[in-house]
Design an enzyme around this catalytic site. Structure first.
Site, PDB file in Angstrom:
ATOM      1  N   ASP A 163       0.812  -1.213   0.000  1.00  0.00           N
ATOM      2  CA  ASP A 163       0.000   0.000   0.000  1.00  0.00           C
ATOM      3  C   ASP A 163       0.852   1.272   0.000  1.00  0.00           C
ATOM      4  O   ASP A 163       2.054   1.224   0.271  1.00  0.00           O
ATOM      5  CB  ASP A 163      -0.831  -0.005   1.286  1.00  0.00           C
ATOM      6  CG  ASP A 163      -2.306   0.143   0.963  1.00  0.00           C
ATOM      7  OD1 ASP A 163      -2.694  -0.030  -0.202  1.00  0.00           O
ATOM      8  OD2 ASP A 163      -3.064   0.431   1.904  1.00  0.00           O
ATOM      9  N   TYR A 169       5.540  -9.947   7.382  1.00  0.00           N
ATOM     10  CA  TYR A 169       5.490  -8.488   7.529  1.00  0.00           C
ATOM     11  C   TYR A 169       5.975  -8.138   8.926  1.00  0.00           C
ATOM     12  O   TYR A 169       5.758  -8.885   9.877  1.00  0.00           O
ATOM     13  CB  TYR A 169       4.050  -7.961   7.376  1.00  0.00           C
ATOM     14  CG  TYR A 169       3.605  -7.748   5.957  1.00  0.00           C
ATOM     15  CD1 TYR A 169       3.842  -6.539   5.306  1.00  0.00           C
ATOM     16  CD2 TYR A 169       2.923  -8.745   5.264  1.00  0.00           C
ATOM     17  CE1 TYR A 169       3.408  -6.328   3.993  1.00  0.00           C
ATOM     18  CE2 TYR A 169       2.489  -8.539   3.951  1.00  0.00           C
ATOM     19  CZ  TYR A 169       2.742  -7.327   3.324  1.00  0.00           C
ATOM     20  OH  TYR A 169       2.316  -7.116   2.035  1.00  0.00           O
TER      21      TYR A 169
END
Lengths: 245, 245
Positions: free
Chosen positions: B52, B110
């Site tokens: 993103d 992540y």
């Protein structure tokens, strides 16, 4: 009147150095403007070191005086609230009027950071000089040994045209450390000449690259002449690291 | 035709994320443009994850095909020479045509980074979320335990209005580590829903701040409803950390 000591950390990337200049954004000016906003007083901020354009500070120390004293905590919080995120106040304390951020320094430490690998991590690009060739740390350390002590460092600084400037300095320590891909040059002295750390770093990098023989270091130092063999390493790798009073 | 795998690291601060969008600067577009410059071929770059806006990657993996093959080393060097310094190619290798950067992933990792101290170091300001209140790591860890495993993660992701989207994911691991002032949330799964890691981080931060009881985690997960109790933590703290095939 109350004197305040502030310890400051900054990312120098966006600034033309510490000292106020007309037409250029400097760290001193940013802080003086905010102190004025908070206190209504045009206090002059005196720092331990006038770091150059693009140079960073892990720890810079400065002082200023206020006629109408404020609490340490109030200054700390409001400075950090109003300053941009690339300048941070890490500590604020009241000090005696005989404390002077520049004149009372007993030791300054600078660190010069080199990223010694083929690819520069994008997150470090503003904080490291990039050298792809594997640096010879042993030779850099040998060269560094020749620079420790009290010498005329004219050959390892940038002449600013002040012919009467005192060019003898005592380098307390100069060492090279390597950890993974990171090479750090650590320099300690009571004071440094203009661009002295970047000049030393520039020469030591040439030694590490095999472009200079460490044996020549003493000869270059003794020459008291700055030549192309002593380039200034880029400012983005340099950090004012610590100040001892 | 030859397929290439490239491992990429990027500072997402200046980009509107990975995936090409009209009018916005994206990482995919930057790389496709440079590949075109180098090869004259309009290759499509397929990545493991469409990170993103503002999200960073320590390691992203992508692939693309060339009709006229070049040497791995030539691609590696010319990409790094022409790409901006905030996008770096860390590895290039030729792969079989059955390798697919997205479909063949077996695990993605992540990491979400929080700076948990009063002052944010200026050098980390684009790479950490700042929390001044001392986070309760034990409670965050308790909450995290309730999220590990195979669940419908609707309550911990952002609905993109795709009613038929599969919202069950298996979270292989979720742990919180603290070292000094740095708190890291490490999340591993084969795949994540949209904004899932930032939603989990946003909720865990609320738990750490004492705004949520870790005991409620299971209830919120079971509700399958995203509410204000699960905010998205800011993108700048999030790093795509590793991809395993």
């Amino acid at each position: 009147m109350q004197r305040y000591r502030i310890d400051i950390s900054y990312d120098g990337s966006a600034y033309s150095g510490w000292q106020i200049q007309p037409e250029n954004l400097t760290i001193q000016e940013e802080i003086e403007n905010i102190v004025y906003k908070i206190t209504g007083e045009k206090a002059r901020i005196h720092s331990s070191s006038r770091t150059d354009c693009g140079v960073h500070a892990r720890k810079q120390v400065a002082h200023f005086d206020l006629n109408k004293p404020l609490k340490e905590r109030a200054i700390f919080k409001s400075l950090n609230a109003l300053l941009p995120a690339d300048i941070r106040i890490i500590k604020t304390r009241k000090v005696d009027l005989n404390f002077h951020a520049r004149y009372n320094v007993s030791e300054k430490e600078y660190r010069y950071f080199i990223w010694n690998a083929e690819v520069m991590p994008p997150f470090l690009r503003n904080y490291r000089t990039h050298k792809k060739v594997n640096l010879n740390i042993d030779n850099m350390s040998k060269s560094a040994l020749s620079l420790i002590g009290k010498h005329d460092f004219s050959a390892f600084s940038a002449n600013r045209g002040y012919t009467c400037e005192q060019t003898v300095r005592e380098l307390f320590d100069l060492k090279i450390k390597k950890k993974g891909s990171e090479v750090v040059i650590i320099a300690k002295a009571e004071g440094f000449l203009y661009k002295m750390v970047r000049s030393i770093a520039g020469f030591l990098i040439r030694v590490g690259e095999g472009k200079e023989d460490p044996v020549d270091t003493e000869k270059i130092l003794a020459s008291q002449e700055r030549t192309a063999r002593v380039p200034s390493a880029p400012s983005k790798g340099l950090f004012l690291w610590n100040i001892i009073y």
